[in-house]
Scaffold this motif. Structure first.
Motif, PDB file in Angstrom:
ATOM      1  N   LEU A  57       0.834  -1.198   0.000  1.00 21.02           N
ATOM      2  CA  LEU A  57       0.000   0.000   0.000  1.00 21.02           C
ATOM      3  C   LEU A  57       0.868   1.246   0.000  1.00 21.02           C
ATOM      4  N   HIS A  58       1.944   1.214   0.784  1.00 24.27           N
ATOM      5  CA  HIS A  58       2.869   2.348   0.840  1.00 24.27           C
ATOM      6  C   HIS A  58       3.501   2.602  -0.533  1.00 24.27           C
ATOM      7  N   VAL A  59       3.922   1.510  -1.186  1.00 21.37           N
ATOM      8  CA  VAL A  59       4.518   1.652  -2.521  1.00 21.37           C
ATOM      9  C   VAL A  59       3.507   2.215  -3.503  1.00 21.37           C
ATOM     10  N   ARG A  60       2.273   1.704  -3.422  1.00 23.99           N
ATOM     11  CA  ARG A  60       1.244   2.175  -4.342  1.00 23.99           C
ATOM     12  C   ARG A  60       0.957   3.653  -4.161  1.00 23.99           C
ATOM     13  N   GLU A  61       0.866   4.079  -2.893  1.00 24.83           N
ATOM     14  CA  GLU A  61       0.474   5.454  -2.617  1.00 24.83           C
ATOM     15  C   GLU A  61       1.608   6.454  -2.824  1.00 24.83           C
ATOM     16  N   LEU A  62       2.834   6.053  -2.536  1.00 23.53           N
ATOM     17  CA  LEU A  62       3.920   7.026  -2.518  1.00 23.53           C
ATOM     18  C   LEU A  62       4.942   6.847  -3.634  1.00 23.53           C
ATOM     19  N   CYS A  63       4.866   5.782  -4.386  1.00 21.80           N
ATOM     20  CA  CYS A  63       5.888   5.532  -5.393  1.00 21.80           C
ATOM     21  C   CYS A  63       5.328   5.484  -6.803  1.00 21.80           C
ATOM     22  N   GLY A  64       4.289   6.225  -7.070  1.00 19.68           N
ATOM     23  CA  GLY A  64       3.903   6.422  -8.446  1.00 19.68           C
ATOM     24  C   GLY A  64       2.614   5.793  -8.903  1.00 19.68           C
ATOM     25  N   LYS A  65       1.881   5.107  -8.037  1.00 23.84           N
ATOM     26  CA  LYS A  65       0.629   4.499  -8.473  1.00 23.84           C
ATOM     27  C   LYS A  65      -0.536   5.434  -8.152  1.00 23.84           C
ATOM     28  N   VAL A  66      -1.736   4.868  -8.094  1.00 26.53           N
ATOM     29  CA  VAL A  66      -2.936   5.694  -8.007  1.00 26.53           C
ATOM     30  C   VAL A  66      -3.124   6.258  -6.609  1.00 26.53           C
ATOM     31  N   ILE A  67      -3.443   7.538  -6.549  1.00 23.54           N
ATOM     32  CA  ILE A  67      -3.831   8.180  -5.302  1.00 23.54           C
ATOM     33  C   ILE A  67      -5.187   8.841  -5.532  1.00 23.54           C
ATOM     34  N   VAL A  68      -5.933   9.027  -4.470  1.00 21.59           N
ATOM     35  CA  VAL A  68      -7.269   9.603  -4.563  1.00 21.59           C
ATOM     36  C   VAL A  68      -7.240  11.006  -3.990  1.00 21.59           C
ATOM     37  N   SER A  69      -7.794  11.948  -4.745  1.00 18.45           N
ATOM     38  CA  SER A  69      -7.867  13.335  -4.283  1.00 18.45           C
ATOM     39  C   SER A  69      -9.199  13.922  -4.722  1.00 18.45           C
ATOM     40  N   GLY A  70      -9.363  15.218  -4.441  1.00 19.24           N
ATOM     41  CA  GLY A  70     -10.590  15.881  -4.854  1.00 19.24           C
ATOM     42  C   GLY A  70     -10.755  15.929  -6.360  1.00 19.24           C
ATOM     43  N   LYS A  71      -9.651  15.774  -7.121  1.00 20.24           N
ATOM     44  CA  LYS A  71      -9.713  15.779  -8.581  1.00 20.24           C
ATOM     45  C   LYS A  71      -9.994  14.395  -9.156  1.00 20.24           C
ATOM     46  N   GLY A  72     -10.092  13.395  -8.286  1.00 21.92           N
ATOM     47  CA  GLY A  72     -10.291  12.031  -8.754  1.00 21.92           C
ATOM     48  C   GLY A  72      -9.048  11.200  -8.506  1.00 21.92           C
ATOM     49  N   LYS A  73      -8.908  10.110  -9.260  1.00 27.03           N
ATOM     50  CA  LYS A  73      -7.750   9.242  -9.133  1.00 27.03           C
ATOM     51  C   LYS A  73      -6.591   9.804  -9.942  1.00 27.03           C
ATOM     52  N   LEU A  74      -5.440   9.974  -9.294  1.00 25.05           N
ATOM     53  CA  LEU A  74      -4.270  10.575  -9.922  1.00 25.05           C
ATOM     54  C   LEU A  74      -3.062   9.677  -9.734  1.00 25.05           C
ATOM     55  N   ASN A  75      -2.074   9.856 -10.615  1.00 23.65           N
ATOM     56  CA  ASN A  75      -0.815   9.147 -10.509  1.00 23.65           C
ATOM     57  C   ASN A  75       0.142   9.995  -9.687  1.00 23.65           C
ATOM     58  N   PHE A  76       0.623   9.447  -8.578  1.00 22.64           N
ATOM     59  CA  PHE A  76       1.449  10.231  -7.660  1.00 22.64           C
ATOM     60  C   PHE A  76       2.718  10.735  -8.333  1.00 22.64           C
ATOM     61  N   GLN A  77       3.421   9.840  -9.057  1.00 24.26           N
ATOM     62  CA  GLN A  77       4.678  10.227  -9.680  1.00 24.26           C
ATOM     63  C   GLN A  77       4.462  11.326 -10.707  1.00 24.26           C
ATOM     64  N   MET A  78       3.400  11.182 -11.519  1.00 22.69           N
ATOM     65  CA  MET A  78       3.131  12.186 -12.540  1.00 22.69           C
ATOM     66  C   MET A  78       2.793  13.535 -11.920  1.00 22.69           C
ATOM     67  N   GLU A  79       1.988  13.511 -10.866  1.00 21.94           N
ATOM     68  CA  GLU A  79       1.640  14.766 -10.198  1.00 21.94           C
ATOM     69  C   GLU A  79       2.874  15.431  -9.589  1.00 21.94           C
ATOM     70  N   PHE A  80       3.796  14.606  -9.071  1.00 20.81           N
ATOM     71  CA  PHE A  80       5.029  15.150  -8.507  1.00 20.81           C
ATOM     72  C   PHE A  80       5.877  15.806  -9.593  1.00 20.81           C
ATOM     73  N   LEU A  81       5.987  15.142 -10.758  1.00 19.28           N
ATOM     74  CA  LEU A  81       6.756  15.708 -11.865  1.00 19.28           C
ATOM     75  C   LEU A  81       6.141  17.012 -12.351  1.00 19.28           C
ATOM     76  N   LYS A  82       4.825  17.048 -12.445  1.00 20.56           N
ATOM     77  CA  LYS A  82       4.144  18.266 -12.891  1.00 20.56           C
ATOM     78  C   LYS A  82       4.359  19.408 -11.904  1.00 20.56           C
TER      79      LYS A  82
END
Length: 494
Positions: A57-82
């Motif tokens: 779960l930690h890897v999924r949430e913090l290492c680039g997989k799907v996270i849930v936010s007010g905008k919907g499901k997002l990719n953590f790694q992509m959001e970090f790069l942006k």
């Protein structure tokens, strides 16, 4: 009156019995079996599986997989790069004016040092004045009275106190003595193998393809820079020039080129069509004849298809396994083709100049004006980016060759050939504009991540450092190199 049946009820409308869900009233309830008694070993195994689930779960949430936010499901790694891309740090290098406004490549090569061989990053730059230079990045250990030492000066952001004392990742750059050649005409292209850096070691690089535009009295020329042997920056003899050899020359203007992954073939875009070139023998053959200049050219990932961007706004997908054909086209009467020097000329209308596809091997799309850059994506192997001289930047799938699947708004252009830059993780696309602004977009969403002006000329060329992405771990620097008439710039992130 219907007869009552245990466990069923009668539906008069449907005239039939239906079973009653759940336990029948009055029936005995089945006792639940008690939980099994676990041994200590089984208990430890359960704790281990729970701990493993938490780690996953930690890897999924913090290492680039799907996270849930007010905008919907997002990719953590992509959001970090942006997020990183929206807050860059940019520095300018002095002493680099007019040598990096037409071509730029970042390479990793071996050099001779007193202790033996050493690996280093270099920049190979080309100017519209015909200058071809090598800059060594970061390792300025030589005598300061030799060569040209270029120091960085931060130009964005200029807010007082913002990361005060910050030093750019690559540090200073150094042009060794003799690492400057003046070519017969303008440098139009510098290209290396287009393999994704995650899949190839840069030390396997044998040569670099260099093309010159050509002059009024002569056509363009294709050269190679031999890198099969280590460079020697300590020698007072200018060995750089000796490593450059001519492969072939054309009677036409050479606008662009691309190199195959095995570094044995090249495709060359001219004002008369596209040619295939055998780098080892110098033999060339036409794969497409065109009445419109080919401003940009790219192999696709299979290297069976070549993408050509034309002055008349057409993008051709050519299957090079078939016999060559002719392509001729004109712009609509209300469209004025734009020349790289800024002048415009109206094409005379003629019935015989209407779009003609002489062979079915050509799939085409049409952009609003002259195509100035194409960039194939490696991770999304059927997609490519294209920009045109009206400022349009779009993402296409060459299997469809119809409408764009994504657009990137806000760029300013009218007649300039401006290069697109794609980061190694293929998350961000970058382009300069004629308003002297640099812009970065998310490739997937089209979101504009950064837009600002920090130079007084057009950011015309860009290359990303050879890493596996902004989050890649390695000894190489992370960021992007930019070039303009004003000189060399470097962009990185906190």
């Amino acid at each position: 009156m219907p007869k009552e049946l245990p466990g069923f009820y009668y539906d008069a409308e449907k005239n039939r019995y239906f079973p009653i869900k759940g336990p029948i009233p009055g029936s005995s309830k089945k006792r639940k079996s008690p939980p099994p008694i676990l041994s200590n070993k089984e208990k430890d195994k359960g704790k281990f599986m729970k701990s493993r689930s938490n780690r996953l779960l930690h890897v999924r949430e913090l290492c680039g997989k799907v996270i849930v936010s007010g905008k919907g499901k997002l990719n953590f790694q992509m959001e970090f790069l942006k997020k990183q891309a929206s807050c860059p740090l940019i520095s300018k290098y002095d002493g680099t004016q007019r040598v990096v406004d037409s071509a730029l490549e970042n390479l990793t090569v071996d050099i001779n040092v007193p202790e033996g061989l050493s690996e280093t990053d270099i920049l190979l730059t080309g100017g519209m004045n015909g200058s071809l230079c090598i800059f060594e990045v970061g390792k300025v250990e030589k005598e300061l009275n030799q060569g040209v030492k270029c120091l960085p000066d931060r130009v964005w952001p200029l807010k007082v106190g913002y990361r005060e004392g910050y030093c750019d990742s690559p540090g200073q750059v150094w042009r060794p003595p003799g690492a400057f050649v003046h070519m017969p005409s303008n440098i139009s292209c510098i290209k290396t193998s287009q393999k994704h850096p995650a899949f190839v070691r840069e030390t396997s690089l044998k040569h670099v393809l260099i093309t010159t535009l050509g002059a009024e009295s002569s056509g363009g020329t294709v050269y190679i820079l031999n890198l099969s042997e280590p460079l020697d920056f300590s020698s007072s003899i200018p060995t750089f020039r000796r490593r450059i050899s001519e492969i072939t020359s054309f009677e036409h203007t050479v606008w662009t080129a691309d190199c195959s992954q095995d570094q044995k073939r090249a495709v060359v875009g001219t004002n008369r069509g596209a040619a295939m070139l055998d780098i080892e023998t110098g033999v060339k053959s036409w794969v497409c004849r065109s009445k419109s200049d080919i401003f940009s050219i790219q192999f696709d990932n299979s290297e069976n298809v070549v993408l050509c961007g034309l002055r008349n706004g057409t993008v051709l997908a050519i299957d090079i396994r078939q016999k060559p054909g002719d392509f001729s086209g004109r712009l609509p009467q209300n469209r004025i083709p734009c020349h790289p020097d800024g002048h415009s000329s109206r094409v005379k209308s003629s019935a015989r100049d209407s779009f003609q596809i002489k062979r079915k091997m050509y799939d085409t799309i049409s952009m609003p004006s002259s195509v100035c850059c194409l960039a194939s994506l490696k991770l999304y192997d059927q997609c490519f980016l294209a920009s045109s001289m009206d400022g349009s930047i779009k993402l296409y799938d060459h299997r469809l060759m119809r409408g764009a699947i994504q657009s990137y708004e806000g760029n300013q252009n009218s007649h300039s050939r401006i290069q697109l830059g794609v980061d190694p993780s293929e998350t961000i696309v970058m382009s300069g504009g004629e308003d002297y602004h640099l812009r970065l977009w998310s490739i997937k969403s089209g979101e504009l991540l950064f837009e600002d002006k920090f130079m007084d000329t057009i950011p015309s060329v860009v290359c990303w450092t050879k890493t596996e992405g902004l989050l890649g771990v390695g000894k190489h620097i992370q960021g992007a190199w930019l070039g303009s008439e004003e000189g060399l710039f470097f962009m990185d992130w906190p």
